[in-house]
Each structure stands twice: as C-alpha cells, then as structure tokens.
Design a protein around this motif. Structure first.
Motif, PDB file in Angstrom:
ATOM      1  N   CYS A  18      25.644 -39.975  -2.614  1.00 23.06           N
ATOM      2  CA  CYS A  18      24.955 -40.819  -1.893  1.00 23.06           C
ATOM      3  C   CYS A  18      24.305 -39.737  -1.134  1.00 23.06           C
ATOM      4  O   CYS A  18      24.736 -38.558  -0.930  1.00 23.06           O
ATOM      5  N   GLU A  19      23.148 -39.911  -0.005  1.00 24.79           N
ATOM      6  CA  GLU A  19      22.268 -39.674   0.737  1.00 24.79           C
ATOM      7  C   GLU A  19      21.802 -40.128   1.350  1.00 24.79           C
ATOM      8  O   GLU A  19      21.718 -41.388   1.352  1.00 24.79           O
ATOM      9  N   THR A  20      20.877 -39.427   2.424  1.00 27.51           N
ATOM     10  CA  THR A  20      20.336 -40.189   3.906  1.00 27.51           C
ATOM     11  C   THR A  20      19.470 -40.691   3.409  1.00 27.51           C
ATOM     12  O   THR A  20      18.057 -39.587   2.646  1.00 27.51           O
ATOM     13  N   TYR A  21      18.914 -41.269   3.225  1.00 36.34           N
ATOM     14  CA  TYR A  21      17.308 -41.793   2.872  1.00 36.34           C
ATOM     15  C   TYR A  21      16.584 -41.617   4.330  1.00 36.34           C
ATOM     16  O   TYR A  21      16.424 -41.598   5.574  1.00 36.34           O
ATOM     17  N   PHE A  22      15.087 -41.090   3.669  1.00 39.38           N
ATOM     18  CA  PHE A  22      14.150 -40.622   5.038  1.00 39.38           C
ATOM     19  C   PHE A  22      12.887 -40.962   3.467  1.00 39.38           C
ATOM     20  O   PHE A  22      11.774 -39.999   3.764  1.00 39.38           O
ATOM     21  N   LYS A  32      10.349 -39.351  -6.321  1.00 40.55           N
ATOM     22  CA  LYS A  32      10.562 -38.013  -6.753  1.00 40.55           C
ATOM     23  C   LYS A  32      11.844 -38.729  -7.836  1.00 40.55           C
ATOM     24  O   LYS A  32      12.737 -38.628  -7.111  1.00 40.55           O
ATOM     25  N   ILE A  33      12.304 -38.644  -8.424  1.00 35.52           N
ATOM     26  CA  ILE A  33      13.702 -38.831  -9.418  1.00 35.52           C
ATOM     27  C   ILE A  33      14.164 -37.680 -10.434  1.00 35.52           C
ATOM     28  O   ILE A  33      13.615 -37.222 -11.149  1.00 35.52           O
ATOM     29  N   ASP A  34      15.694 -37.789  -9.681  1.00 39.27           N
ATOM     30  CA  ASP A  34      15.670 -36.454 -10.179  1.00 39.27           C
ATOM     31  C   ASP A  34      17.376 -36.739 -11.231  1.00 39.27           C
ATOM     32  O   ASP A  34      18.057 -37.707 -10.637  1.00 39.27           O
ATOM     33  N   SER A  35      17.142 -36.863 -12.378  1.00 43.70           N
ATOM     34  CA  SER A  35      18.174 -36.984 -13.507  1.00 43.70           C
ATOM     35  C   SER A  35      19.399 -36.792 -13.354  1.00 43.70           C
ATOM     36  O   SER A  35      20.292 -37.538 -13.796  1.00 43.70           O
ATOM     37  N   LYS A  36      19.310 -35.706 -12.767  1.00 37.13           N
ATOM     38  CA  LYS A  36      21.094 -35.330 -12.706  1.00 37.13           C
ATOM     39  C   LYS A  36      21.633 -35.679 -11.462  1.00 37.13           C
ATOM     40  O   LYS A  36      22.466 -35.965 -11.394  1.00 37.13           O
ATOM     41  N   LYS A  37      20.913 -36.433 -10.827  1.00 41.59           N
ATOM     42  CA  LYS A  37      21.718 -37.089  -9.055  1.00 41.59           C
ATOM     43  C   LYS A  37      21.922 -38.922  -9.789  1.00 41.59           C
ATOM     44  O   LYS A  37      21.845 -39.986  -8.939  1.00 41.59           O
ATOM     45  N   MET A  38      21.374 -39.382 -10.959  1.00 42.77           N
ATOM     46  CA  MET A  38      21.145 -40.905 -11.382  1.00 42.77           C
ATOM     47  C   MET A  38      22.631 -41.468 -11.484  1.00 42.77           C
ATOM     48  O   MET A  38      23.713 -40.605 -12.237  1.00 42.77           O
ATOM     49  N   PRO A  39      22.830 -42.680 -11.320  1.00 43.60           N
ATOM     50  CA  PRO A  39      22.634 -43.456 -10.114  1.00 43.60           C
ATOM     51  C   PRO A  39      22.479 -42.559  -9.002  1.00 43.60           C
ATOM     52  O   PRO A  39      23.488 -41.881  -8.384  1.00 43.60           O
ATOM     53  N   ILE A  40      22.090 -43.208  -7.805  1.00 42.01           N
ATOM     54  CA  ILE A  40      22.044 -43.175  -6.010  1.00 42.01           C
ATOM     55  C   ILE A  40      22.033 -43.417  -5.572  1.00 42.01           C
ATOM     56  O   ILE A  40      21.483 -44.940  -5.452  1.00 42.01           O
ATOM     57  N   ILE A  41      23.105 -43.973  -4.043  1.00 42.25           N
ATOM     58  CA  ILE A  41      22.827 -44.630  -3.173  1.00 42.25           C
ATOM     59  C   ILE A  41      22.355 -43.667  -2.373  1.00 42.25           C
ATOM     60  O   ILE A  41      22.834 -43.009  -1.809  1.00 42.25           O
ATOM     61  N   ILE A  64      19.650 -48.279  -4.029  1.00 41.37           N
ATOM     62  CA  ILE A  64      20.753 -48.606  -5.144  1.00 41.37           C
ATOM     63  C   ILE A  64      19.564 -48.094  -5.899  1.00 41.37           C
ATOM     64  O   ILE A  64      19.576 -48.806  -6.475  1.00 41.37           O
ATOM     65  N   VAL A  65      19.750 -46.678  -6.653  1.00 42.18           N
ATOM     66  CA  VAL A  65      18.374 -46.893  -7.353  1.00 42.18           C
ATOM     67  C   VAL A  65      19.694 -46.125  -8.710  1.00 42.18           C
ATOM     68  O   VAL A  65      20.796 -45.385  -8.687  1.00 42.18           O
ATOM     69  N   HIS A  66      18.234 -46.915 -10.043  1.00 38.73           N
ATOM     70  CA  HIS A  66      18.971 -46.052 -10.908  1.00 38.73           C
ATOM     71  C   HIS A  66      17.683 -46.077 -11.954  1.00 38.73           C
ATOM     72  O   HIS A  66      16.857 -46.574 -11.133  1.00 38.73           O
ATOM     73  N   ALA A  67      17.352 -45.160 -13.083  1.00 41.55           N
ATOM     74  CA  ALA A  67      16.129 -45.387 -13.469  1.00 41.55           C
ATOM     75  C   ALA A  67      17.068 -44.513 -15.200  1.00 41.55           C
ATOM     76  O   ALA A  67      17.932 -43.830 -15.277  1.00 41.55           O
ATOM     77  N   ALA A  68      15.768 -45.006 -15.766  1.00 40.30           N
ATOM     78  CA  ALA A  68      15.995 -44.661 -17.554  1.00 40.30           C
ATOM     79  C   ALA A  68      15.474 -43.982 -17.737  1.00 40.30           C
ATOM     80  O   ALA A  68      13.577 -44.338 -17.291  1.00 40.30           O
TER      81      ALA A  68
END
Length: 145
Positions: A18-22, A32-41, A64-68
């Motif tokens: 979980c992080e603050t949205y900026f 920018k997608i950080d594969s180590k943080k997926m999924p992220i809210i 709510i973000v997810h990436a392949a």
C-alpha cells in the motif's frame, strides 16, 4: 486526514503493498510498474463533506493495480483474475468496519479504469471509492461529551 490514510494503509497492507497515490496513472506512457510491488493498492484522499455541525464525511479512492510481465495469455489471464480476488479481499477487510474512531466504512463501488499494455507490462487498474464519517465536535482540541 493523514492518520486515517495511514490506518487504511495499515488495514490493507495485509492484502497487498500500500502506498499513497501521487498521480501515477495520469498518463499511460508515464506509468512506472515495479514488478516487486505487484499487486499494489494506492490510497488517495479525495476530500471531505460536512454532514452536519458535528460530523464530516471523508472520501478516499483506492487504486488496485496488477500487472503481467509476460506475453503468455494464460499468465495474463491468471494475473487479471488475481485482481478480482484482491477486490474481494479488500471488500472483506473494509466491510462494515471503522477506521480508528470513524463511523463504519461505506463502499461506493469498484470500476475498472485501465486495462492496457504499456512498454513493459499488461496493466489492470480498478478504482474503488470508500467513505466514512468522523466526529468533529471539538472545542480547543478536546472532544465534547
């Protein structure tokens, strides 16, 4: 408002990062997608609305973000279906619960806002709005009983 945002992060951190949205999703080309943080809210404070002289309603958006990171269709499908599980877990974590000293959380629904391919990943993003009321009947920093 910060303490309520921090508590939301605390509640949801058992489900995902979980992080603050900026404004991370302002432009698809800039995501920018950080594969180590997926999924992220991501949590975004939208504002407050007075309910009456003693209460204010706070509204937040959850992204709510997810990436392949694979072109394999089966992997992309599995990641897409994982986001549905995340939505269910978020609903269960927040349903009819307070945030600190607030009234119970009200879910205002979820909606897919992005399903796209960036340079490095296939990205799915859902936006979920929630709100809850807090007591504001304070005089000189002490709560009126």
């Amino acid at each position: 408002m910060q303490k309520y945002e921090d508590e939301l992060k605390n509640i949801l951190s058992d489900i995902a990062t979980c992080e603050t949205y900026f404004g991370e999703f302002y432009s698809l080309n800039e995501i920018k997608i950080d594969s180590k943080k997926m999924p992220i809210i991501y949590i975004d404070f939208l504002g407050e609305t007075p309910v009456d002289n003693y209460e204010v309603s706070l509204e937040f958006s959850l992204y709510i973000v997810h990436a392949a990171f694979s072109k394999n269709e089966n992997i992309r499908d599995s990641k897409r279906y994982e986001i549905y599980t995340l939505l269910k877990q978020i609903n269960e974590a927040l349903q009819s619960k307070p945030v600190l000293d607030s009234q119970l959380i009200k879910s205002k629904g979820s909606k897919k806002i992005l399903d796209a391919k960036s340079a490095s990943a296939y990205i799915t993003i859902f936006k979920k709005n929630i709100e809850f009321s807090i007591n504001t009947n304070q005089i000189q920093g002490s709560l009126i009983e």
